[in-house]
Design an enzyme around this catalytic site. Structure first.
Site, PDB file in Angstrom:
ATOM      1  N   HIS A  23       7.535  -6.074  10.840  1.00  0.00           N
ATOM      2  CA  HIS A  23       8.902  -5.690  11.208  1.00  0.00           C
ATOM      3  C   HIS A  23       9.306  -6.314  12.546  1.00  0.00           C
ATOM      4  O   HIS A  23      10.443  -6.748  12.720  1.00  0.00           O
ATOM      5  CB  HIS A  23       9.027  -4.160  11.288  1.00  0.00           C
ATOM      6  CG  HIS A  23       8.755  -3.468   9.987  1.00  0.00           C
ATOM      7  ND1 HIS A  23       8.502  -2.119   9.892  1.00  0.00           N
ATOM      8  CD2 HIS A  23       8.691  -3.947   8.716  1.00  0.00           C
ATOM      9  CE1 HIS A  23       8.297  -1.795   8.622  1.00  0.00           C
ATOM     10  NE2 HIS A  23       8.410  -2.886   7.889  1.00  0.00           N
ATOM     11  N   THR A  44       5.191   0.035  18.627  1.00  0.00           N
ATOM     12  CA  THR A  44       4.503   0.888  17.639  1.00  0.00           C
ATOM     13  C   THR A  44       3.287   0.162  17.061  1.00  0.00           C
ATOM     14  O   THR A  44       2.287   0.802  16.761  1.00  0.00           O
ATOM     15  CB  THR A  44       5.438   1.344  16.498  1.00  0.00           C
ATOM     16  OG1 THR A  44       6.185   0.229  16.046  1.00  0.00           O
ATOM     17  CG2 THR A  44       6.372   2.438  16.943  1.00  0.00           C
ATOM     18  N   GLU A 100       9.273  -2.179  17.541  1.00  0.00           N
ATOM     19  CA  GLU A 100       8.294  -2.428  16.474  1.00  0.00           C
ATOM     20  C   GLU A 100       6.988  -2.957  17.058  1.00  0.00           C
ATOM     21  O   GLU A 100       5.908  -2.610  16.579  1.00  0.00           O
ATOM     22  CB  GLU A 100       8.851  -3.409  15.432  1.00  0.00           C
ATOM     23  CG  GLU A 100      10.067  -2.892  14.648  1.00  0.00           C
ATOM     24  CD  GLU A 100       9.739  -1.798  13.637  1.00  0.00           C
ATOM     25  OE1 GLU A 100       8.645  -1.212  13.671  1.00  0.00           O
ATOM     26  OE2 GLU A 100      10.600  -1.508  12.800  1.00  0.00           O
ATOM     27  N   GLU A 117       9.075   1.992   6.250  1.00  0.00           N
ATOM     28  CA  GLU A 117       8.770   2.891   7.366  1.00  0.00           C
ATOM     29  C   GLU A 117       8.462   4.309   6.871  1.00  0.00           C
ATOM     30  O   GLU A 117       7.625   5.009   7.441  1.00  0.00           O
ATOM     31  CB  GLU A 117       9.955   2.948   8.338  1.00  0.00           C
ATOM     32  CG  GLU A 117      10.088   1.734   9.226  1.00  0.00           C
ATOM     33  CD  GLU A 117       9.016   1.687  10.310  1.00  0.00           C
ATOM     34  OE1 GLU A 117       8.401   2.720  10.608  1.00  0.00           O
ATOM     35  OE2 GLU A 117       8.789   0.590  10.848  1.00  0.00           O
ATOM     36  N   HIS A 137       4.959   5.677   6.662  1.00  0.00           N
ATOM     37  CA  HIS A 137       4.130   5.927   7.847  1.00  0.00           C
ATOM     38  C   HIS A 137       4.018   7.416   8.162  1.00  0.00           C
ATOM     39  O   HIS A 137       2.926   7.946   8.329  1.00  0.00           O
ATOM     40  CB  HIS A 137       4.685   5.169   9.056  1.00  0.00           C
ATOM     41  CG  HIS A 137       4.754   3.686   8.852  1.00  0.00           C
ATOM     42  ND1 HIS A 137       5.434   2.842   9.678  1.00  0.00           N
ATOM     43  CD2 HIS A 137       4.218   2.898   7.869  1.00  0.00           C
ATOM     44  CE1 HIS A 137       5.317   1.591   9.246  1.00  0.00           C
ATOM     45  NE2 HIS A 137       4.593   1.609   8.149  1.00  0.00           N
ATOM     46  N   ASP A 159       2.224  -3.144   9.230  1.00  0.00           N
ATOM     47  CA  ASP A 159       3.648  -3.069   8.844  1.00  0.00           C
ATOM     48  C   ASP A 159       4.546  -3.280  10.069  1.00  0.00           C
ATOM     49  O   ASP A 159       5.535  -4.021  10.021  1.00  0.00           O
ATOM     50  CB  ASP A 159       4.003  -1.677   8.288  1.00  0.00           C
ATOM     51  CG  ASP A 159       3.538  -1.456   6.852  1.00  0.00           C
ATOM     52  OD1 ASP A 159       2.872  -2.333   6.283  1.00  0.00           O
ATOM     53  OD2 ASP A 159       3.865  -0.378   6.297  1.00  0.00           O
ATOM     54  N   GLU A 160       4.177  -2.598  11.154  1.00  0.00           N
ATOM     55  CA  GLU A 160       5.016  -2.668  12.368  1.00  0.00           C
ATOM     56  C   GLU A 160       5.100  -4.114  12.871  1.00  0.00           C
ATOM     57  O   GLU A 160       6.150  -4.567  13.315  1.00  0.00           O
ATOM     58  CB  GLU A 160       4.465  -1.778  13.482  1.00  0.00           C
ATOM     59  CG  GLU A 160       4.202  -0.318  13.100  1.00  0.00           C
ATOM     60  CD  GLU A 160       5.448   0.498  12.812  1.00  0.00           C
ATOM     61  OE1 GLU A 160       6.543  -0.083  12.643  1.00  0.00           O
ATOM     62  OE2 GLU A 160       5.316   1.737  12.729  1.00  0.00           O
ATOM     63  N   GLU A 163       7.545   8.916  13.773  1.00  0.00           N
ATOM     64  CA  GLU A 163       7.755   8.282  12.461  1.00  0.00           C
ATOM     65  C   GLU A 163       8.602   9.169  11.554  1.00  0.00           C
ATOM     66  O   GLU A 163       9.446   8.676  10.795  1.00  0.00           O
ATOM     67  CB  GLU A 163       6.414   7.997  11.779  1.00  0.00           C
ATOM     68  CG  GLU A 163       5.534   6.970  12.483  1.00  0.00           C
ATOM     69  CD  GLU A 163       5.995   5.531  12.291  1.00  0.00           C
ATOM     70  OE1 GLU A 163       6.941   5.296  11.521  1.00  0.00           O
ATOM     71  OE2 GLU A 163       5.398   4.641  12.931  1.00  0.00           O
ATOM     72  N   TRP A 176       0.839  -1.208   0.000  1.00  0.00           N
ATOM     73  CA  TRP A 176       0.000   0.000   0.000  1.00  0.00           C
ATOM     74  C   TRP A 176       0.873   1.255   0.000  1.00  0.00           C
ATOM     75  O   TRP A 176       2.017   1.226   0.441  1.00  0.00           O
ATOM     76  CB  TRP A 176      -0.949  -0.004   1.205  1.00  0.00           C
ATOM     77  CG  TRP A 176      -0.277   0.025   2.552  1.00  0.00           C
ATOM     78  CD1 TRP A 176       0.122  -1.047   3.298  1.00  0.00           C
ATOM     79  CD2 TRP A 176       0.081   1.198   3.314  1.00  0.00           C
ATOM     80  NE1 TRP A 176       0.713  -0.625   4.466  1.00  0.00           N
ATOM     81  CE2 TRP A 176       0.695   0.751   4.512  1.00  0.00           C
ATOM     82  CE3 TRP A 176      -0.052   2.565   3.113  1.00  0.00           C
ATOM     83  CZ2 TRP A 176       1.168   1.617   5.497  1.00  0.00           C
ATOM     84  CZ3 TRP A 176       0.426   3.439   4.091  1.00  0.00           C
ATOM     85  CH2 TRP A 176       1.025   2.963   5.267  1.00  0.00           C
TER      86      TRP A 176
HETATM   87 FE   LIG Z   1       8.465   0.610  12.937  1.00  0.00          FE
HETATM   88 FE   LIG Z   2       6.610   3.053  11.582  1.00  0.00          FE
END
Ligand SMILES: [Fe+2]
Ligand SMILES: [Fe+2]
Length: 328
Positions: free
Chosen positions: A200, A167, A164, A111, A114, A196-197, A76, A33
């Site tokens: 990670h 977040t 991670e 990242e 974000h 996403d976090e 971020e 995305w």
């Molecule tokens: Fe992150």
């Molecule tokens: Fe992030």
């Protein structure tokens, strides 16, 4: 062999799998995305109506919510600090080799979306003072951070595994709060970032897991070291314009506690999750010192939970330059 040289060897050993890690834990550019997917489309005539709707929904969110979202966005946006820090880790060798630095560049590129998305959302929301936010961001990037890991890859991977997940929790909670007031679009945005976090977190905690397999005692000591000195948040140097370094962090963190976005008990939960994930109770082949570190770690969450129960968070919102109060 010195401790540092063993770490370099372990990093080189893991580096052989960097491409697999990238395939497994990151998503190719064409498939992932982008911020635009979640924002009003400025190429379309419907743009103004979409912005109007976004601003209407934004009116229902409370003061501390905006403080938290701004703080998260600034955190971020300070990505240059994190990328340059990670590039300095022993064994990454940005200039001479390409393995670990490739991972870090790819992670950074994910990242980077974000802060981009959140910044654009905040700008359109009409609820915040963008100029003040921009000044705080510039301050935070120039102030840098000190997370107490040095260049040690083991300590750094403990830090990123923890961070991670932290977040993930906070973006996910913000998404839930937005959903509660019926702001589904904002909620979806934050959910996407949270996912996403989580990927990670899986990646970094996998790196640590693999290090435990080849260098258990040193990995245990590094984990203990990081938990003893506590995980400082990447934005701990946060300040508002005209203020001294670090002066805004505590108030930001209090707002996050009041909103239930990131609390002292989340900190303890993350610690426990890492202990479970790395099966600290089952690690074998430890030196005496590492055995003692293991005992310390196994008991730590319960100890920390007791301390966190006694913590008191001020009830009243602190008024930041980033957000004007009572704009209804
Ligand atoms: Fe992150
Ligand atoms: Fe992030």
């Amino acid at each position: 062999m010195s401790i540092k040289n063993i770490r370099l060897e372990v990093m080189r050993f893991l580096e052989k799998n960097v491409d697999t890690f990238i395939d497994q834990y990151l998503i190719p550019v064409e498939k992932i995305w982008q911020p635009t997917d979640y924002l009003p489309n400025s190429e379309k005539e419907t743009f103004f109506d979409e912005v109007k709707e976004l601003r209407e929904l934004a009116k229902d969110l409370p003061y501390d919510f905006w403080v938290v979202l701004v703080g998260d966005t600034i955190t971020e946006e300070a990505l240059p600090t994190y990328e340059s820090w990670l590039m300095e880790i022993d064994g990454v060798d940005n200039v001479e080799r390409n393995g670990w630095s490739k991972w870090i560049r790819h992670w950074t590129s994910e990242e980077n979306r974000h802060g981009d998305l959140l910044n654009k959302y905040l700008y359109l929301s009409g609820r915040v003072n963008m100029r003040e936010i921009e000044q705080t961001t510039q301050h935070l990037i120039s102030d840098g951070f000190d997370i107490g890991t040095g260049r040690d890859p083991y300590k750094n991977f403990v830090y990123t595994s923890f961070q991670e997940l932290a977040t993930f929790i906070s973006h996910n909670r913000v998404a839930e709060l937005a959903k509660k007031v019926g702001d589904d679009k904002l909620s979806r945005m934050c959910k996407r970032i949270a996912s996403d976090e989580m990927r990670h977190h899986y990646a970094y905690s996998e790196f640590v897991k693999r290090i435990f397999e080849v260098d258990p005692s040193e990995m245990m000591l590094a984990f203990q070291y990081m938990m003893k000195q506590k995980i400082v948040m990447p934005a701990h140097f946060l300040r508002e314009s005209g203020e001294k370094i670090s002066t805004a962090f505590e108030q930001f963190s209090n707002a996050a506690q009041r909103m239930g976005v990131y609390t002292a008990s989340d900190y303890v939960d993350i610690m426990q999750k890492l202990i479970d994930k790395w099966q600290i109770d089952k690690v074998s082949g430890l030196t005496d010192e590492a055995e003692r570190a293991r005992d310390f770690l196994m008991k730590l969450p319960a100890r920390m939970a007791k301390i966190s129960e006694r913590m008191v968070v001020p009830v009243d919102s602190y008024i930041f330059k980033w957000v004007q109060p009572a704009m209804k």
